[in-house]
Design a protein around this motif. Structure first.
Motif, PDB file in Angstrom:
ATOM      1  N   ASN A  12      14.747  -9.705  12.045  1.00  0.00           N
ATOM      2  CA  ASN A  12      15.708  -9.064  12.953  1.00  0.00           C
ATOM      3  C   ASN A  12      14.985  -8.259  14.023  1.00  0.00           C
ATOM      4  OD1 ASN A  12      18.197  -9.952  11.926  1.00  0.00           O
ATOM      5  ND2 ASN A  12      18.145  -8.418  10.315  1.00  0.00           N
ATOM      6  N   LYS A  13      13.977  -7.519  13.607  1.00  0.00           N
ATOM      7  CA  LYS A  13      13.206  -6.723  14.561  1.00  0.00           C
ATOM      8  C   LYS A  13      12.520  -7.626  15.587  1.00  0.00           C
ATOM      9  CE  LYS A  13       9.743  -3.102  14.809  1.00  0.00           C
ATOM     10  NZ  LYS A  13       8.846  -2.220  14.073  1.00  0.00           N
ATOM     11  N   ARG A  14      11.961  -8.752  15.129  1.00  0.00           N
ATOM     12  CA  ARG A  14      11.339  -9.704  16.044  1.00  0.00           C
ATOM     13  C   ARG A  14      12.360 -10.242  17.045  1.00  0.00           C
ATOM     14  NH1 ARG A  14       8.114 -14.313  13.015  1.00  0.00           N
ATOM     15  NH2 ARG A  14       8.327 -15.219  15.080  1.00  0.00           N
ATOM     16  N   ALA A  15      13.549 -10.588  16.548  1.00  0.00           N
ATOM     17  CA  ALA A  15      14.591 -11.132  17.423  1.00  0.00           C
ATOM     18  C   ALA A  15      14.953 -10.133  18.516  1.00  0.00           C
ATOM     19  CB  ALA A  15      15.824 -11.498  16.608  1.00  0.00           C
ATOM     20  N   GLY A  19      13.393 -10.954  21.941  1.00  0.00           N
ATOM     21  CA  GLY A  19      14.553 -11.496  22.652  1.00  0.00           C
ATOM     22  C   GLY A  19      14.890 -10.747  23.920  1.00  0.00           C
ATOM     23  N   LEU A  20      14.532  -9.473  23.986  1.00  0.00           N
ATOM     24  CA  LEU A  20      14.799  -8.684  25.186  1.00  0.00           C
ATOM     25  C   LEU A  20      14.034  -9.198  26.402  1.00  0.00           C
ATOM     26  CD1 LEU A  20      14.819  -5.073  23.705  1.00  0.00           C
ATOM     27  CD2 LEU A  20      16.767  -6.341  24.631  1.00  0.00           C
ATOM     28  N   ASN A  21      12.955  -9.931  26.160  1.00  0.00           N
ATOM     29  CA  ASN A  21      12.129 -10.443  27.243  1.00  0.00           C
ATOM     30  C   ASN A  21      12.435 -11.902  27.581  1.00  0.00           C
ATOM     31  OD1 ASN A  21      10.676  -7.986  27.400  1.00  0.00           O
ATOM     32  ND2 ASN A  21       9.494  -8.606  25.611  1.00  0.00           N
ATOM     33  N   MET A  22      13.582 -12.399  27.127  1.00  0.00           N
ATOM     34  CA  MET A  22      13.933 -13.807  27.347  1.00  0.00           C
ATOM     35  C   MET A  22      15.264 -13.893  28.077  1.00  0.00           C
ATOM     36  SD  MET A  22      13.257 -15.327  23.548  1.00  0.00           S
ATOM     37  CE  MET A  22      11.719 -15.063  22.706  1.00  0.00           C
ATOM     38  N   ASP A  23      15.484 -15.022  28.745  1.00  0.00           N
ATOM     39  CA  ASP A  23      16.815 -15.255  29.297  1.00  0.00           C
ATOM     40  C   ASP A  23      17.757 -15.527  28.122  1.00  0.00           C
ATOM     41  OD1 ASP A  23      17.252 -18.327  28.974  1.00  0.00           O
ATOM     42  OD2 ASP A  23      15.250 -18.151  29.881  1.00  0.00           O
ATOM     43  N   ILE A  24      19.036 -15.429  28.353  1.00  0.00           N
ATOM     44  CA  ILE A  24      20.028 -15.469  27.267  1.00  0.00           C
ATOM     45  C   ILE A  24      19.993 -16.785  26.490  1.00  0.00           C
ATOM     46  CG2 ILE A  24      21.978 -16.268  28.681  1.00  0.00           C
ATOM     47  CD1 ILE A  24      22.206 -13.547  25.995  1.00  0.00           C
ATOM     48  N   GLU A  25      19.810 -17.905  27.169  1.00  0.00           N
ATOM     49  CA  GLU A  25      19.777 -19.191  26.475  1.00  0.00           C
ATOM     50  C   GLU A  25      18.576 -19.279  25.536  1.00  0.00           C
ATOM     51  OE1 GLU A  25      20.197 -19.043  29.854  1.00  0.00           O
ATOM     52  OE2 GLU A  25      22.350 -19.504  29.885  1.00  0.00           O
ATOM     53  N   ARG A  26      17.409 -18.858  26.025  1.00  0.00           N
ATOM     54  CA  ARG A  26      16.200 -18.879  25.183  1.00  0.00           C
ATOM     55  C   ARG A  26      16.334 -17.884  24.043  1.00  0.00           C
ATOM     56  NH1 ARG A  26      13.180 -20.445  21.843  1.00  0.00           N
ATOM     57  NH2 ARG A  26      11.065 -19.662  21.716  1.00  0.00           N
ATOM     58  N   ALA A  27      16.946 -16.724  24.309  1.00  0.00           N
ATOM     59  CA  ALA A  27      17.126 -15.713  23.261  1.00  0.00           C
ATOM     60  C   ALA A  27      18.022 -16.249  22.141  1.00  0.00           C
ATOM     61  CB  ALA A  27      17.699 -14.426  23.848  1.00  0.00           C
ATOM     62  N   PHE A  28      19.088 -16.964  22.506  1.00  0.00           N
ATOM     63  CA  PHE A  28      19.958 -17.554  21.491  1.00  0.00           C
ATOM     64  C   PHE A  28      19.216 -18.603  20.668  1.00  0.00           C
ATOM     65  CE2 PHE A  28      24.024 -16.503  24.019  1.00  0.00           C
ATOM     66  CZ  PHE A  28      24.221 -15.350  23.288  1.00  0.00           C
ATOM     67  N   TYR A  30      15.987 -18.714  20.154  1.00  0.00           N
ATOM     68  CA  TYR A  30      15.005 -17.997  19.333  1.00  0.00           C
ATOM     69  C   TYR A  30      15.680 -17.369  18.117  1.00  0.00           C
ATOM     70  CZ  TYR A  30      11.060 -14.952  18.207  1.00  0.00           C
ATOM     71  OH  TYR A  30      10.020 -14.317  17.569  1.00  0.00           O
ATOM     72  N   GLU A  31      16.855 -16.787  18.329  1.00  0.00           N
ATOM     73  CA  GLU A  31      17.602 -16.203  17.212  1.00  0.00           C
ATOM     74  C   GLU A  31      17.950 -17.279  16.181  1.00  0.00           C
ATOM     75  OE1 GLU A  31      21.700 -13.701  16.296  1.00  0.00           O
ATOM     76  OE2 GLU A  31      21.431 -14.646  18.244  1.00  0.00           O
ATOM     77  N   ALA A  32      18.358 -18.448  16.628  1.00  0.00           N
ATOM     78  CA  ALA A  32      18.683 -19.550  15.717  1.00  0.00           C
ATOM     79  C   ALA A  32      17.440 -19.994  14.947  1.00  0.00           C
ATOM     80  CB  ALA A  32      19.279 -20.720  16.494  1.00  0.00           C
ATOM     81  N   GLU A  33      16.304 -20.022  15.630  1.00  0.00           N
ATOM     82  CA  GLU A  33      15.045 -20.387  14.977  1.00  0.00           C
ATOM     83  C   GLU A  33      14.693 -19.379  13.877  1.00  0.00           C
ATOM     84  OE1 GLU A  33      10.371 -20.422  16.326  1.00  0.00           O
ATOM     85  OE2 GLU A  33      11.891 -20.961  17.806  1.00  0.00           O
ATOM     86  N   LEU A  34      14.822 -18.103  14.184  1.00  0.00           N
ATOM     87  CA  LEU A  34      14.518 -17.071  13.185  1.00  0.00           C
ATOM     88  C   LEU A  34      15.530 -17.088  12.036  1.00  0.00           C
ATOM     89  CD1 LEU A  34      13.446 -14.090  15.480  1.00  0.00           C
ATOM     90  CD2 LEU A  34      11.987 -15.669  14.205  1.00  0.00           C
TER      91      LEU A  34
END
Length: 63
Positions: A12-15, A19-28, A30-34
């Motif tokens: 969660n901390k990693r996400a 994730g704050l340094n990513m655009d929203i699509e990449r952040a989503f 990345y969250e799915a990957e984690l």
């Protein structure tokens, strides 16, 4: 939070931090990957079993 899964908290901390340094699509994505990583842990299996049996789970501490 000390009673929660260390692995899940770490992911969660990693996400959040990364994730704050990513655009929203990449952040989503990345969250799915984690989430996939978190869902494959022994802590997840223990947590689900405890939930289904209505028992408190003692997650293992990191070594």
């Amino acid at each position: 939070m000390a009673e929660k899964s260390f692995q899940a908290l770490h992911l969660n901390k990693r996400a959040i931090n990364e994730g704050l340094n990513m655009d929203i699509e990449r952040a989503f994505a990345y969250e799915a990957e984690l989430f996939g990583i978190a869902f494959s842990t022994e802590d997840q299996k223990a947590g689900m079993e405890g939930f289904l049996q209505k028992k408190k789970v003692q997650f293992r501490k990191p070594s």
